[in-house]
Design an enzyme around this catalytic site. Structure first.
Site, mmCIF file in Angstrom:
data_model
loop_
_atom_site.group_PDB
_atom_site.id
_atom_site.type_symbol
_atom_site.label_atom_id
_atom_site.label_comp_id
_atom_site.label_asym_id
_atom_site.label_seq_id
_atom_site.Cartn_x
_atom_site.Cartn_y
_atom_site.Cartn_z
ATOM 1 N N GLU A 63 0.820 -1.204 0.000
ATOM 2 C CA GLU A 63 0.000 0.000 0.000
ATOM 3 C C GLU A 63 0.860 1.262 0.000
ATOM 4 O O GLU A 63 1.966 1.281 0.543
ATOM 5 C CB GLU A 63 -0.885 0.030 1.254
ATOM 6 C CG GLU A 63 -1.823 -1.159 1.366
ATOM 7 C CD GLU A 63 -2.454 -1.300 2.737
ATOM 8 O OE1 GLU A 63 -3.557 -1.865 2.818
ATOM 9 O OE2 GLU A 63 -1.834 -0.837 3.726
ATOM 10 N N ARG A 119 3.599 4.910 16.162
ATOM 11 C CA ARG A 119 2.442 5.768 15.865
ATOM 12 C C ARG A 119 1.133 5.010 16.021
ATOM 13 O O ARG A 119 0.122 5.580 16.440
ATOM 14 C CB ARG A 119 2.571 6.416 14.500
ATOM 15 C CG ARG A 119 2.273 5.573 13.262
ATOM 16 C CD ARG A 119 0.782 5.577 12.894
ATOM 17 N NE ARG A 119 0.558 5.148 11.536
ATOM 18 C CZ ARG A 119 -0.342 4.260 11.168
ATOM 19 N NH1 ARG A 119 -1.095 3.624 12.070
ATOM 20 N NH2 ARG A 119 -0.504 3.974 9.902
ATOM 21 N N ALA A 146 4.134 -8.279 17.053
ATOM 22 C CA ALA A 146 5.101 -7.183 17.026
ATOM 23 C C ALA A 146 4.558 -5.883 17.600
ATOM 24 O O ALA A 146 5.327 -5.034 18.064
ATOM 25 C CB ALA A 146 5.582 -6.964 15.593
ATOM 26 N N THR A 208 -4.478 -8.802 15.712
ATOM 27 C CA THR A 208 -4.071 -10.080 15.141
ATOM 28 C C THR A 208 -3.722 -9.885 13.670
ATOM 29 O O THR A 208 -4.076 -8.883 13.052
ATOM 30 C CB THR A 208 -5.183 -11.130 15.288
ATOM 31 O OG1 THR A 208 -6.374 -10.662 14.641
ATOM 32 C CG2 THR A 208 -5.483 -11.372 16.763
ATOM 33 N N GLY A 233 -7.721 -4.735 11.888
ATOM 34 C CA GLY A 233 -8.270 -4.581 10.550
ATOM 35 C C GLY A 233 -7.443 -3.635 9.710
ATOM 36 O O GLY A 233 -7.100 -2.539 10.145
ATOM 37 N N ASP A 234 -7.078 -4.066 8.504
ATOM 38 C CA ASP A 234 -6.309 -3.183 7.622
ATOM 39 C C ASP A 234 -6.507 -3.524 6.151
ATOM 40 O O ASP A 234 -5.777 -3.030 5.299
ATOM 41 C CB ASP A 234 -4.817 -3.217 7.968
ATOM 42 C CG ASP A 234 -4.226 -4.619 7.911
ATOM 43 O OD1 ASP A 234 -4.914 -5.547 7.449
ATOM 44 O OD2 ASP A 234 -3.063 -4.779 8.318
#
Length: 353
Positions: A63, A119, A146, A208, A233-234
């Site tokens: 992305e 961030r 992570a 997750t 969610g991404d």
């Protein structure tokens, strides 16, 4: 040929990023980034906004995340490849650029794998500061990869959380997280099930990695009065919460056009009501109004303005020339019209050498 000051661009490598964090302290870095984030959320309408430009494949997603406040422009390159972990590689890697709108010249190049973790944690803490029930002291961290340590330290630093309850489907991840948080000043509790982890927690954070519609939290697991940070969610097709939890929650988002594609609310109809987080911060819309019964959900998918805030913070940190290398990145001929001649003169210089 000597390069002008504008042609030499500060570059923050992974090594320099780590040196910066170790000198300043992780919690201080997060707290400072949170301040920059709040400044930019409060001027949210000024920014160019667009959903991230995504290239999806069976293996993952790559992305680009651009934005500008009219003075500076920033973008981040980032990937998400859950399969990488099996090969000993990072699930997420990233780098970013900050540039001048006035000249188009870059102002900063930086690694953003570590900076994104900072961030993201700072954003969760900012949302939690505005949405969590008063006096919250305990968080459940579901997903101990992570991001987990950064998330726990952010909520400790910004929101005053003193206890973190950990769960991951991989017990080794929980052991790793607990080990890394030892000595943090928090009470760290390792849990065998997600139900055990959320017991007594006023704040629940899910983070997750699997790119699928999952039910990390089922409806009967979530009681009244809690705040949820759903930050895993991404991308389209990836969720963590049962839709009935979303139905019972007051949902707060970064940028609706992106979150409706990628977040928990992708499970909901187009007209499902949401509130933009910046509106809560400026007082335009209410946030939490009831500590006893209301469930608040920060449906956080990550947005370009947050990366812009982090890059602004980093640019200010390296403005004195520390924690960076200067890269000769911009061609800078004496005569801006004579780029070809600059190349030819380099041939002459090489021949003379």
């Amino acid at each position: 040929m000597s390069a002008s000051d504008l042609a030499l661009i500060p570059f923050v490598s992974v090594q320099n990023m780590m040196r910066l964090i170790l000198e300043i302290g992780t919690e201080t870095c997060i707290a400072e980034i949170e301040t920059y984030l709040e400044e930019d959320f409060r001027r949210w309408p000024l920014f160019d906004k667009t959903p991230r430009v995504a290239s999806h494949s069976h293996e993952g997603v790559i992305e680009l995340m651009p934005t500008s406040d009219g003075i500076e422009y920033g973008f981040k390159y980032v990937n998400g490849h859950p399969k990488n972990m099996k090969d000993g590689l990072q699930t997420v890697t990233a780098f970013g650029v900050l540039a001048s709108v006035d000249t188009g010249y870059p102002l900063l190049f930086a690694e953003m794998t570590i900076l994104t973790a900072l961030r993201t944690a700072a954003t969760s803490a900012l949302a939690t500061k505005y949405l969590a029930p008063k006096g919250a002291t305990t968080m459940a961290m579901i997903g101990n990869g992570a991001q987990a340590e950064f998330q726990a330290l952010a909520l400790k630093t910004v929101c005053g959380i003193s206890t973190v309850r950990l769960f991951d489907v991989d017990p080794k991840a929980t052991e790793k997280c607990a080990r890394n948080l030892a000595g943090s000043g928090m009470t760290v509790i390792k849990c065998a099930t997600p139900e055990e982890a959320i017991l007594g927690a006023q704040i629940i954070t899910t983070c997750t990695a699997d790119k699928k519609n999952a039910t990390v939290l089922s409806d009967n697991m979530v009681g009244a009065g809690v705040h949820i940070n759903g930050i895993g969610g991404d991308c389209p097709g990836k969720t963590e919460l049962h839709r009935d939890i979303v139905m019972r929650s007051d949902v707060f988002v970064e940028y609706p056009e992106q979150t409706r594609i990628e977040g928990e609310i992708q499970q909901m109809p187009e007209d499902f009501p949401i509130t933009e987080l910046w509106q809560v911060m400026t007082g335009e819309k209410p946030g939490r109004t009831d500590d006893a019964q209301q469930i608040t959900l920060f449906d956080g998918v990550g947005f370009a303005i947050e990366d812009f805030s982090a890059l602004r913070w980093l640019r200010d940190k390296v403005s004195q020339g520390r924690f960076c290398h200067m890269l000769d990145m911009v061609a800078d001929p004496d005569d801006p019209r004579d780029l070809f001649g600059m190349v030819q003169r380099e041939r002459e210089r090489m021949s003379a050498a």
